[in-house]
Design a protein around this motif. Structure first.
Motif, short mmCIF file in Angstrom:
data_model
loop_
_atom_site.label_atom_id
_atom_site.label_comp_id
_atom_site.label_asym_id
_atom_site.label_seq_id
_atom_site.Cartn_x
_atom_site.Cartn_y
_atom_site.Cartn_z
N UNK A 1 43.99 -13.99 2.31
CA UNK A 1 45.04 -13.12 1.76
C UNK A 1 46.02 -12.73 2.86
N UNK A 2 45.55 -12.77 4.10
CA UNK A 2 46.40 -12.39 5.23
C UNK A 2 47.11 -13.59 5.86
N UNK A 3 46.87 -14.80 5.36
CA UNK A 3 47.53 -15.99 5.95
C UNK A 3 49.05 -15.90 5.83
N UNK A 4 49.73 -16.40 6.87
CA UNK A 4 51.20 -16.43 6.84
C UNK A 4 51.65 -17.54 5.89
N UNK A 5 52.93 -17.50 5.53
CA UNK A 5 53.49 -18.54 4.65
C UNK A 5 53.27 -19.92 5.26
N UNK A 6 53.44 -20.03 6.57
CA UNK A 6 53.24 -21.32 7.25
C UNK A 6 51.79 -21.79 7.15
N UNK B 1 31.35 -5.54 -0.65
CA UNK B 1 31.37 -6.77 0.13
C UNK B 1 30.80 -6.49 1.51
N UNK B 2 30.18 -7.53 2.07
CA UNK B 2 29.78 -7.46 3.47
C UNK B 2 31.01 -7.71 4.34
N UNK B 3 31.30 -6.85 5.27
CA UNK B 3 32.45 -7.11 6.15
C UNK B 3 32.07 -8.06 7.30
N UNK B 4 32.36 -9.33 7.14
CA UNK B 4 32.10 -10.28 8.22
C UNK B 4 33.35 -11.11 8.50
N UNK B 5 34.49 -10.64 8.01
CA UNK B 5 35.75 -11.37 8.21
C UNK B 5 36.73 -10.90 7.16
N UNK B 6 37.90 -11.54 7.16
CA UNK B 6 38.89 -11.18 6.15
C UNK B 6 38.53 -11.83 4.82
N UNK B 7 39.13 -11.35 3.74
CA UNK B 7 38.82 -11.89 2.42
C UNK B 7 39.78 -13.04 2.07
N UNK B 8 39.25 -14.01 1.34
CA UNK B 8 40.04 -15.21 1.01
C UNK B 8 40.24 -15.36 -0.50
N UNK C 1 27.72 -6.89 16.56
CA UNK C 1 28.19 -5.76 15.74
C UNK C 1 29.72 -5.64 15.74
N UNK C 2 30.37 -6.13 16.82
CA UNK C 2 31.83 -6.00 16.87
C UNK C 2 32.49 -6.80 15.75
N UNK C 3 31.87 -7.90 15.36
CA UNK C 3 32.42 -8.69 14.25
C UNK C 3 32.43 -7.85 12.96
N UNK C 4 31.33 -7.15 12.73
CA UNK C 4 31.21 -6.32 11.53
C UNK C 4 32.18 -5.14 11.63
N UNK C 5 32.16 -4.50 12.79
CA UNK C 5 32.99 -3.31 12.98
C UNK C 5 34.48 -3.63 12.78
N UNK C 6 34.92 -4.74 13.38
CA UNK C 6 36.34 -5.10 13.25
C UNK C 6 36.70 -5.50 11.83
N UNK C 7 35.73 -6.02 11.11
CA UNK C 7 36.03 -6.50 9.75
C UNK C 7 36.17 -5.36 8.75
N UNK C 8 35.63 -4.19 9.08
CA UNK C 8 35.67 -3.07 8.13
C UNK C 8 37.11 -2.77 7.73
N UNK D 1 24.47 -3.90 5.48
CA UNK D 1 23.96 -5.18 5.00
C UNK D 1 24.49 -6.32 5.88
N UNK D 2 25.74 -6.23 6.29
CA UNK D 2 26.30 -7.27 7.17
C UNK D 2 25.55 -7.32 8.49
N UNK D 3 25.08 -6.16 8.95
CA UNK D 3 24.36 -6.12 10.23
C UNK D 3 22.96 -6.75 10.14
N UNK D 4 22.44 -6.91 8.92
CA UNK D 4 21.08 -7.46 8.81
C UNK D 4 21.01 -8.89 9.33
N UNK D 5 22.14 -9.58 9.38
CA UNK D 5 22.13 -10.90 10.02
C UNK D 5 23.21 -11.03 11.10
N UNK D 6 23.71 -9.88 11.55
CA UNK D 6 24.71 -9.88 12.62
C UNK D 6 24.40 -8.81 13.67
N UNK D 7 23.11 -8.55 13.85
CA UNK D 7 22.73 -7.45 14.75
C UNK D 7 23.25 -7.66 16.17
N UNK D 8 23.37 -8.92 16.57
CA UNK D 8 23.79 -9.20 17.95
C UNK D 8 25.31 -9.28 18.09
#
Ligand code: TRP
Length: 337
Positions: free
Chosen positions: A211-216, A9-16, A55-62, A46-53
């Protein structure tokens, strides 16, 4: 014969839930049925190919993606989980493969075409993005994957992998690379609709349950779900088709008889949206609670998660290095061997 399975998967956020239904569940099954050698790649390059500007989004998503993997039951003892950018052999393979692929062939890739549209690249397509299918060929062939479980949007990438593998083996007269087969998700589970009923669940449409959403959060999302806009009074007959609550019940509720009863009642009239939403909420909460709890437990020690990814990456690198060596042998460029 042992199957070698690679996906990622491309890391661009959490998985749903869309990821869960379309791929994660299937991977856990492939892992647990045994006889499969599994590699799962967090495709940060691969995630960086459209998120080059950004990178913190990709890095944090790993680490977030890794937590999602662990939460659903992917087990690093059985499955090698690794980070794409830590395997230097992949870009090297990519460079050799690029010589076997024409620009015209890349331009025809339907998935890349629609992504270019979606992202509004128009005439300013990053070159790295344009050629990412070839980098994906490297991802797959480096591990001599025999099977790649992915959604149908990835079909063009697997096709291209087969073409390059075939061309390489023919050109260099050696049977080095493997032509992989695609494993598509079970029927009806490829694309989960988002809670707004408008399209596929996706981060960019903001219509996901994570998958990380709280019960609320889960409850709020379920209560706001798209149903049948013409079902105004409880006693009105309602429509089940295109009604997200029923779509989700079909996917997530194991009690199929109960779902059928609810559908019949809803169609006949007399069953309100709040009731079916409350029921779906119970079903989803039961499914997601153990996953969320496991995720929270792993999240307490992110260093351990990173250490797991490092160990996986070292293991993956050894495999990729072996393939690269064979590739260079075949091409006759292992000059100092
Ligand atoms: N292209 C995949 C996606 O967008 C991610 C990916 C990268 C991948 N390399 C891969 C999938 C190799 C399967 C095999 O989700």
């Amino acid at each position: 014969m042992e199957r070698i399975i690679l996906t990622g998967d491309r890391p661009t956020g959490k998985l749903h839930l869309g990821h869960y239904v379309g791929s994660l569940q299937n991977r856990v099954k492939l892992q647990n049925e045994g006889g499969n050698k599994m590699f799962i790649m967090i495709a940060d390059q691969q995630a960086l190919t459209d998120n080059a500007k950004t990178p913190e989004k990709v890095q944090q998503s790993v680490v977030e993606v890794a937590l999602d993997y662990l939460a659903v039951g992917l087990d690093p003892e059985q499955t090698t989980i690794f980070i794409q950018s830590q395997i230097p052999q992949l870009p090297e393979l990519t460079l050799y493969y690029l010589n076997l692929v024409t620009v015209a062939r890349l331009q025809r890739n339907p998935t890349v075409k629609s992504e270019i549209q979606e992202k509004g690249f128009n005439e300013s397509i990053p070159a790295g993005f344009f050629m990412y299918p070839v980098s994906q060929v490297a991802d797959i062939t480096a591990f001599k994957a025999t099977h790649v479980p992915v959604g149908d949007d990835q079909q063009p990438m697997i096709e291209q992998t087969r073409e390059v593998a075939r061309d390489f083996n023919r050109t260099y007269q050696q049977d080095v690379l493997v032509e992989p087969d695609i494993i598509l998700p079970p029927k009806g589970q490829g694309r989960l609709v988002g809670i707004d009923g408008k399209g596929k669940m996706s981060k960019s449409l903001n219509n996901g349950i994570y998958l990380s959403d709280s019960a609320d959060e889960i409850q709020k999302k379920v209560m706001s779900m798209y149903t049948d806009p013409n079902h105004i009074r409880v006693e009105d007959p309602g429509q089940v088709e295109g009604n997200v609550v029923f779509t989700y019940l079909d996917v997530f509720d194991d009690d199929k008889e109960k779902v059928q009863e609810l559908k019949d009642h809803y169609r006949a009239g007399g069953l309100g949206d709040v009731k079916i939403k409350r029921y779906l909420n119970e079903v989803l909460q039961a499914k997601l609670k153990p996953i969320r709890e496991r995720r929270e437990a792993f999240a307490e020690d992110k260093d351990a998660v990173m250490a797991m990814l490092q160990a996986g990456s070292l293991k993956a690198e050894k495999v990729a290095a072996q393939t690269l060596d064979e590739v260079k042998d075949a091409m006759g460029i292992n000059y100092f061997k």
